[in-house]
Design an enzyme around this catalytic site. Structure first.
Site, short mmCIF file in Angstrom:
data_model
loop_
_atom_site.label_atom_id
_atom_site.label_comp_id
_atom_site.label_asym_id
_atom_site.label_seq_id
_atom_site.Cartn_x
_atom_site.Cartn_y
_atom_site.Cartn_z
CD GLU A 1 -8.36 13.76 6.54
OE1 GLU A 1 -7.88 12.64 6.63
OE2 GLU A 1 -7.72 14.75 6.14
CB ILE B 1 2.05 1.58 2.50
CG1 ILE B 1 3.23 2.45 2.06
CG2 ILE B 1 2.51 0.17 2.88
CD1 ILE B 1 4.33 2.60 3.04
CG MET C 1 0.63 9.16 1.16
SD MET C 1 -0.49 8.69 -0.18
CE MET C 1 0.49 9.11 -1.61
CD GLU C 2 -0.87 13.79 2.44
OE1 GLU C 2 -1.04 13.34 3.60
OE2 GLU C 2 -1.33 13.24 1.43
CG ASP D 1 -4.97 2.26 6.01
OD1 ASP D 1 -5.35 3.41 5.71
OD2 ASP D 1 -3.77 1.92 5.97
N1 ADE Z 1 -2.96 7.33 4.62
C1 ADE Z 1 -3.87 6.52 5.19
N2 ADE Z 1 -3.53 5.23 5.02
C2 ADE Z 1 -2.36 5.22 4.34
C3 ADE Z 1 -1.52 4.21 3.85
N3 ADE Z 1 -1.83 2.92 4.05
N4 ADE Z 1 -0.40 4.56 3.18
C4 ADE Z 1 -0.11 5.87 2.98
N5 ADE Z 1 -0.88 6.87 3.40
C5 ADE Z 1 -1.99 6.56 4.09
#
Ligand code: ADE
Length: 247
Positions: free
Chosen positions: A12, A165, A190-191, A214
């Site tokens: 990124e 996840i 996650m951040e 996703d």
């Molecule tokens: N970042 C991108 N996809 C994610 C996911 N499925 N879970 C946590 N962080 C993510």
């Protein structure tokens, strides 16, 4: 005024680094910070690292050592809200930590010591980011092929936690538990919530944009990897460059 632009992944950040004017690399706290300008505006670029602690350290260093006066986070996320598809863009309105649970001392998801569950993003900076994202999605329509074509821009709640996840059952469980408490979550990552909390502590504006890589389901790992490799870099750079023009 220096804007810190934090990215979760090197893919990124690559597009931003390529566009950085007068780049100057400074190693600090085990990280590489890049000072320079984008569109003539002072910026410092850094990788946040993965997870809340790494992101909080990066944000704090950007403020304390590099004088960042606002922080913009760019990255990818798993879409969990209705109609939030791979390739869509989510601009965060607010954040919570989905793995924060100090119950029964505090309500589930409440941030102890802050008397709140949600940390709001800066309304003005987020509005500019939303405009930038809309501009890019409109101009990029169809550019990335059918699988990853960006089509929607969303604005709402994003949840962070120290978990990738990758199971539909877990994503559904998390989403419905949060919804039952009145929190309609669009995406997980996650951040962001950690950086939002650091900015709250310092009284600095924070905004975040996440492209959906996703659906946080059983296919998440494969979708995530493909997306990051093929789309994330170009997309992030376009949105951030559109944003800095508006600052
Ligand atoms: N970042 C991108 N996809 C994610 C996911 N499925 N879970 C946590 N962080 C993510």
């Amino acid at each position: 005024m220096t804007t810190a632009i934090l990215s979760a992944l090197p893919e990124e950040q690559a597009g931003l680094l390529a566009a950085l004017e007068q780049p100057q690399r400074v190693a600090h706290a085990g990280r590489a910070f890049w000072r320079g300008a984008l569109g003539g505006k002072d910026v410092v670029l850094a990788l946040s690292g993965i997870g809340k602690v790494a992101a909080a350290t990066t944000a704090t260093a950007a403020i304390e050592r590099f004088g960042a006066a606002r922080i913009v986070f760019t990255g990818v996320a798993g879409g969990v809200g209705d109609g939030v598809h791979v390739g869509d863009v989510v601009v965060a309105r607010d954040y919570l930590q989905h793995d924060m649970d100090a119950s029964p001392l505090f309500a589930r998801w409440e941030l102890p010591g802050y008397a709140r569950t949600l940390v709001a993003c800066d309304a003005h900076l987020s509005a500019l980011l939303l405009e930038a994202a809309n501009d890019c999605v409109t101009s990029a329509a169809g550019q990335f092929g059918t699988q990853c074509a960006a089509h929607g821009v969303h604005h709402g709640l994003v949840a962070s936690g120290d978990r990738f996840i990758a199971a539909a059952a877990e994503a559904m469980h998390l989403r419905s538990a949060l919804r039952n408490a009145g929190h309609d979550v669009l995406a997980v990552e996650m951040e962001g919530a950690a950086v939002a909390q650091v900015c709250l502590d310092y009284g600095l504006p924070f905004a975040a944009v996440r492209t959906i890589s996703d659906r946080a389901d059983d296919d998440a790992h494969g979708d995530f990897t493909l997306f990051v490799r093929t789309v994330a870099s170009r997309y992030t750079a376009q949105i951030v460059q559109a944003l800095v023009q508006k600052l």
